[in-house]
Design a protein around this motif. Structure first.
Motif, PDB file in Angstrom:
ATOM      1  N   LEU A 107     -54.406  -5.649  21.758  1.00 35.87           N
ATOM      2  CA  LEU A 107     -55.821  -5.227  21.750  1.00 35.87           C
ATOM      3  C   LEU A 107     -56.245  -4.054  22.771  1.00 35.87           C
ATOM      4  O   LEU A 107     -57.311  -3.830  23.258  1.00 35.87           O
ATOM      5  N   ARG A 108     -55.258  -3.396  23.267  1.00 32.99           N
ATOM      6  CA  ARG A 108     -55.644  -2.320  24.510  1.00 32.99           C
ATOM      7  C   ARG A 108     -56.118  -1.220  23.961  1.00 32.99           C
ATOM      8  O   ARG A 108     -56.506  -0.540  24.728  1.00 32.99           O
ATOM      9  N   PHE A 109     -56.444  -1.042  22.789  1.00 33.32           N
ATOM     10  CA  PHE A 109     -57.039   0.072  22.252  1.00 33.32           C
ATOM     11  C   PHE A 109     -58.803  -0.593  21.842  1.00 33.32           C
ATOM     12  O   PHE A 109     -59.451   0.162  21.404  1.00 33.32           O
ATOM     13  N   GLU A 110     -58.861  -1.654  22.067  1.00 33.42           N
ATOM     14  CA  GLU A 110     -60.415  -2.241  21.626  1.00 33.42           C
ATOM     15  C   GLU A 110     -61.067  -2.393  23.160  1.00 33.42           C
ATOM     16  O   GLU A 110     -60.424  -2.748  24.297  1.00 33.42           O
ATOM     17  N   GLU A 111     -62.324  -2.049  23.023  1.00 30.97           N
ATOM     18  CA  GLU A 111     -63.316  -2.324  24.098  1.00 30.97           C
ATOM     19  C   GLU A 111     -63.762  -3.608  24.531  1.00 30.97           C
ATOM     20  O   GLU A 111     -63.806  -4.522  23.495  1.00 30.97           O
ATOM     21  N   PRO A 112     -63.488  -4.211  25.498  1.00 25.38           N
ATOM     22  CA  PRO A 112     -63.421  -3.739  26.774  1.00 25.38           C
ATOM     23  C   PRO A 112     -62.042  -4.106  27.417  1.00 25.38           C
ATOM     24  O   PRO A 112     -61.858  -3.755  28.509  1.00 25.38           O
ATOM     25  N   VAL A 113     -61.312  -4.259  26.435  1.00 22.42           N
ATOM     26  CA  VAL A 113     -59.601  -4.669  26.957  1.00 22.42           C
ATOM     27  C   VAL A 113     -59.065  -3.413  27.335  1.00 22.42           C
ATOM     28  O   VAL A 113     -58.239  -3.325  28.124  1.00 22.42           O
ATOM     29  N   ALA A 116     -57.376   5.368  23.885  1.00 20.59           N
ATOM     30  CA  ALA A 116     -58.537   4.145  24.052  1.00 20.59           C
ATOM     31  C   ALA A 116     -59.920   4.987  24.166  1.00 20.59           C
ATOM     32  O   ALA A 116     -60.646   4.521  23.587  1.00 20.59           O
ATOM     33  N   ALA A 117     -59.735   6.021  25.027  1.00 21.82           N
ATOM     34  CA  ALA A 117     -61.124   6.888  25.015  1.00 21.82           C
ATOM     35  C   ALA A 117     -61.599   7.622  23.987  1.00 21.82           C
ATOM     36  O   ALA A 117     -62.917   7.602  23.444  1.00 21.82           O
ATOM     37  N   GLY A 118     -60.636   8.106  23.200  1.00 16.80           N
ATOM     38  CA  GLY A 118     -60.838   8.853  22.083  1.00 16.80           C
ATOM     39  C   GLY A 118     -61.464   7.680  20.865  1.00 16.80           C
ATOM     40  O   GLY A 118     -62.397   7.975  20.165  1.00 16.80           O
ATOM     41  N   LEU A 119     -60.911   6.458  20.925  1.00 19.84           N
ATOM     42  CA  LEU A 119     -61.261   5.519  19.973  1.00 19.84           C
ATOM     43  C   LEU A 119     -62.720   5.021  20.454  1.00 19.84           C
ATOM     44  O   LEU A 119     -63.551   4.564  19.495  1.00 19.84           O
ATOM     45  N   TYR A 140     -54.096   8.119  15.507  1.00 16.21           N
ATOM     46  CA  TYR A 140     -53.207   7.916  16.684  1.00 16.21           C
ATOM     47  C   TYR A 140     -51.893   6.961  16.082  1.00 16.21           C
ATOM     48  O   TYR A 140     -52.106   6.596  14.969  1.00 16.21           O
ATOM     49  N   ARG A 141     -51.022   6.903  16.621  1.00 18.87           N
ATOM     50  CA  ARG A 141     -49.909   6.090  16.523  1.00 18.87           C
ATOM     51  C   ARG A 141     -49.190   5.871  17.751  1.00 18.87           C
ATOM     52  O   ARG A 141     -48.703   6.409  18.500  1.00 18.87           O
ATOM     53  N   ALA A 142     -49.269   4.407  18.225  1.00 15.69           N
ATOM     54  CA  ALA A 142     -48.953   4.076  19.420  1.00 15.69           C
ATOM     55  C   ALA A 142     -47.615   3.315  19.428  1.00 15.69           C
ATOM     56  O   ALA A 142     -46.884   3.473  20.408  1.00 15.69           O
ATOM     57  N   ASP A 143     -47.467   2.400  18.731  1.00 18.50           N
ATOM     58  CA  ASP A 143     -46.127   1.463  19.186  1.00 18.50           C
ATOM     59  C   ASP A 143     -44.868   2.143  18.331  1.00 18.50           C
ATOM     60  O   ASP A 143     -44.291   1.408  17.331  1.00 18.50           O
ATOM     61  N   ILE A 144     -44.429   3.235  18.700  1.00 13.27           N
ATOM     62  CA  ILE A 144     -43.288   3.725  18.164  1.00 13.27           C
ATOM     63  C   ILE A 144     -42.581   4.529  19.441  1.00 13.27           C
ATOM     64  O   ILE A 144     -43.071   4.425  20.577  1.00 13.27           O
ATOM     65  N   THR A 176     -56.359   5.928  11.283  1.00 10.77           N
ATOM     66  CA  THR A 176     -57.223   6.612  11.760  1.00 10.77           C
ATOM     67  C   THR A 176     -58.178   5.897  12.839  1.00 10.77           C
ATOM     68  O   THR A 176     -57.932   4.776  12.789  1.00 10.77           O
ATOM     69  N   PRO A 177     -59.057   6.275  13.410  1.00 16.86           N
ATOM     70  CA  PRO A 177     -60.101   5.519  13.898  1.00 16.86           C
ATOM     71  C   PRO A 177     -60.648   4.209  13.519  1.00 16.86           C
ATOM     72  O   PRO A 177     -60.818   3.271  14.127  1.00 16.86           O
TER      73      PRO A 177
END
Length: 641
Positions: free
Chosen positions: A547-553, A73-76, A97-101, A14-15
């Motif tokens: 950290l690619r889903f964290e702002e501002p990364v 990232a925008a949704g988060l 979301y699920r990213a690393d699959i 979840t977010p």
């Protein structure tokens, strides 16, 4: 995941970071096909037990594995600003979301099915007014989060029965990103369609103005004449050719006497403001040069070190002075160094070929260490650029250096008219085989640098423009050797000959990295009258893929080029917000220091390997910044900022 008509399991985050497992069944039995342009498969599922519908946007395994990253990232960003059920009804709501699959995906709450364009003919003036204000409210929220939607049109905006909301963020960008050509006339402004400049939230204001005209049944040529006094001035400004000339969504809401969304202060603002104060104080203060001024000249104007006589320089191993001479020459063989006799005759090109493989034995007058040898190319070229990588064990120094070299081999310095060749061909080939190929060809995690008593260069390149050349040497030392508790050793002597430093900050370690301050303390003799060290430096937050889903990364890790002080400000704010005081020491104690996000691998490893392969992301940007500070960077050839 393969689409079937049977139940499936969705394991996602979840977010808020909670792990959730849903059993779902397809809303429709037909298996969708991915869009050929995006590689995205969109499907509606029903959650077992509640029949709650959920939209899954899944990446086809043949597409770029990071294709969904910006959307996630925008949704988060929105979900973290409006947690739980606080998401405004005018915005799309991300569920997980699920990213690393192998097939990453994002889950969205389904929007209303009715496109506003489908009901345009039935909407009265009050309803049109509400649609416009709801849309501008949504755009004000997006702008506050630094998001540019880029896809506003009469299908992407949905009718709720009372007003409007935006459906999804499939083509979103972050404010300040270099624009990529997207959209079509009349929905997108020319800057966006042609990919000119940088993404701006006011790009979406243009689209909102076009949508208003569509709802009013107007064609583009008659907008201003038929809108009436309420909208005429508003629409005229919103359709200005450049984003900077258009009003913001919030300004338009005020003009319409509609409530403007309250925007909370970003937790990054404090750090950003502090960084700007540091920049301002450095700009006002004098910047005395501690090193001899000739070390700061633009290298491509200096004379090559063969014709006018080579300069004396410090040996990076023993720190004794050494200069080029065709004596005490050796070549490396399987049995060690072997004396080289150039002879007195023979073609010049053969002589140069042999010198290219030669080493000169350091005079080693103090005799503090055993016999050692320096590459001839290092001594015969212009003044060297010796770069040290600083950071604790497992910070990612070795991976970052491999990423830098990989990007150089991909031609990133060619954009500046710089050609590169190896300082020592065999040495560079060994680095390529043992580091670059293992990481980027074989997808293997590299081992940590082992502590040794004497540190030689990890790899070296000759930077050249035309007939002028300058060696660039990288020194990678085990983090244990840099700890403040370690006594001064031969392994750290290269610091005295360093021209620039790359501080490698590990963002996921829990304990502070004490190597940064320890190295700065060891260089106290290079402080100017103001107490600041005069050695160009960069701080690189490596492993930024984690950290690619964290702002501002989320914005910077995919940026194509550095953006001057803007990235430094955001990196400083990110570290400041997390209390990483030790990793900010170079900014506070060194006169010229930029900060960067980078990833040497682009993803997380599994069991010592990268299942989707490794790729460098923005590893060359810190080096480019260093070369600029050293005056060793000609203007870009392609003109891209």
């Amino acid at each position: 995941m393969v689409d079937t008509g049977r139940d499936e399991t969705l394991n996602f985050l979840t977010p808020g970071g909670d792990e959730v497992r849903w059993t779902v069944r397809p809303d429709r039995p037909a298996a969708p096909r991915p869009s050929q342009r995006s590689g995205i498969v969109e499907r509606v599922w029903l959650v077992r037990g509640s029949d709650q519908p959920v939209i899954q946007r899944r990446l086809d395994p043949r597409a770029n594995p990071h294709r969904l990253d910006t959307e996630i990232a925008a949704g988060l960003r929105l979900a973290r600003r409006y947690p739980e059920n606080g998401c405004p009804g005018v915005l799309p709501r991300m569920l997980g979301y699920r990213a690393d699959i192998d097939e990453p995906y994002v889950l969205w709450q389904p929007p209303p099915a009715t496109e506003v364009g489908q009901v345009a003919a039935r909407l009265g003036n009050d309803a049109i007014d509400r649609v416009l204000c709801d849309l501008l409210t949504a755009l004000a929220h997006l702008a506050a989060a630094g998001i540019v939607h880029r896809g506003i049109n009469d299908a992407r905006v949905r009718w709720t029965g009372e007003g409007a909301m935006i459906a999804g963020l499939p083509v979103a960008a972050f404010a300040g990103d270099i624009r990529t050509g997207f959209g079509r006339d009349p929905w997108a402004p020319a800057e966006q369609v042609r990919g000119i400049g940088r993404a701006d939230p006011r790009d979406d204001v243009w689209s909102a103005a076009v949508l208003l005209g569509v709802l009013l049944g107007l064609d583009g040529d008659s907008y201003r004449e038929r809108l009436g006094p309420r909208y005429a001035v508003l629409l005229g400004d919103a359709l200005a050719p450049r984003a900077a000339q258009r009003p913001t969504a919030a300004e338009l809401l005020r003009a319409l006497s509609w409530p403007v969304p309250a925007v909370e202060t970003s937790p990054l603002d404090s750090g950003r403001e502090q960084y700007e104060r540091i920049r301002a104080s450095r700009a006002e203060a004098a910047a005395p040069a501690v090193r001899p001024p000739q070390r700061r000249r633009r290298w491509f104007w200096s004379i090559g070190r063969g014709s006018a006589g080579p300069a004396t320089r410090d040996c990076y191993l023993c720190l004794d002075p050494v200069s080029w001479a065709e004596t005490d020459l050796f070549v490396w063989t399987d049995k060690g160094y072997k004396a080289l006799d150039l002879g007195t005759t023979g073609p010049q090109h053969r002589r140069e070929y042999r010198l290219r493989q030669a080493f000169r034995r350091c005079p080693n007058r103090t005799g503090e260490i055993g016999p050692h040898y320096l590459p001839a190319a290092y001594l015969r070229s212009g003044s060297p650029i010796n770069i040290g990588l600083i950071g604790d064990t497992a910070a990612g120094k070795t991976h970052l250096l491999a990423g830098i070299m990989q990007e150089i081999e991909s031609g990133v310095l060619g954009d500046f008219g710089i050609m590169t060749s190896a300082v020592d061909i065999a040495w560079h080939d060994d680095f390529r085989q043992s580091r670059m190929n293992r990481l980027y060809r074989d997808g293997e995690v590299l081992e940590h640098t082992r502590p040794v008593d004497t540190v030689d260069f990890a790899d070296g390149l000759i930077l050249g423009t035309g007939s002028r050349e300058r060696p660039m040497m990288f020194f990678d030392i085990a983090g244990e050797m840099l700890q403040p508790g370690r006594r001064q050793s031969r392994a750290t002597q290269f610091l005295a000959a360093a021209d620039a430093l790359i501080f490698v900050a590990d963002p996921v370690r829990s304990d502070p990295d004490t190597t940064f301050e320890a190295v700065i303390d060891r260089l106290a003799h290079r402080r100017g009258p103001d107490g600041l060290l005069d050695i160009p430096s960069v701080v690189v937050v490596t492993k930024s893929d984690l950290l690619r889903f964290e702002e501002p990364v989320d914005r910077w890790i995919r940026a194509r080029r550095a953006d001057g002080p803007a990235e430094s400000r955001d990196v400083y704010a990110y570290l400041h917000q997390r209390g990483r005081t030790a990793q900010l020491a170079p900014v506070h104690r060194i006169r010229r220091c930029t900060l960067h996000f980078a990833s040497a691998t682009g993803g997380r490893d599994r069991g010592g390997r990268y299942p989707h392969g490794a790729r460098p992301q923005r590893c060359a940007e810190p080096l480019i910044s260093l070369l600029a500070m050293l005056g060793a960077l000609p203007a870009r050839r392609d003109g891209d900022g």
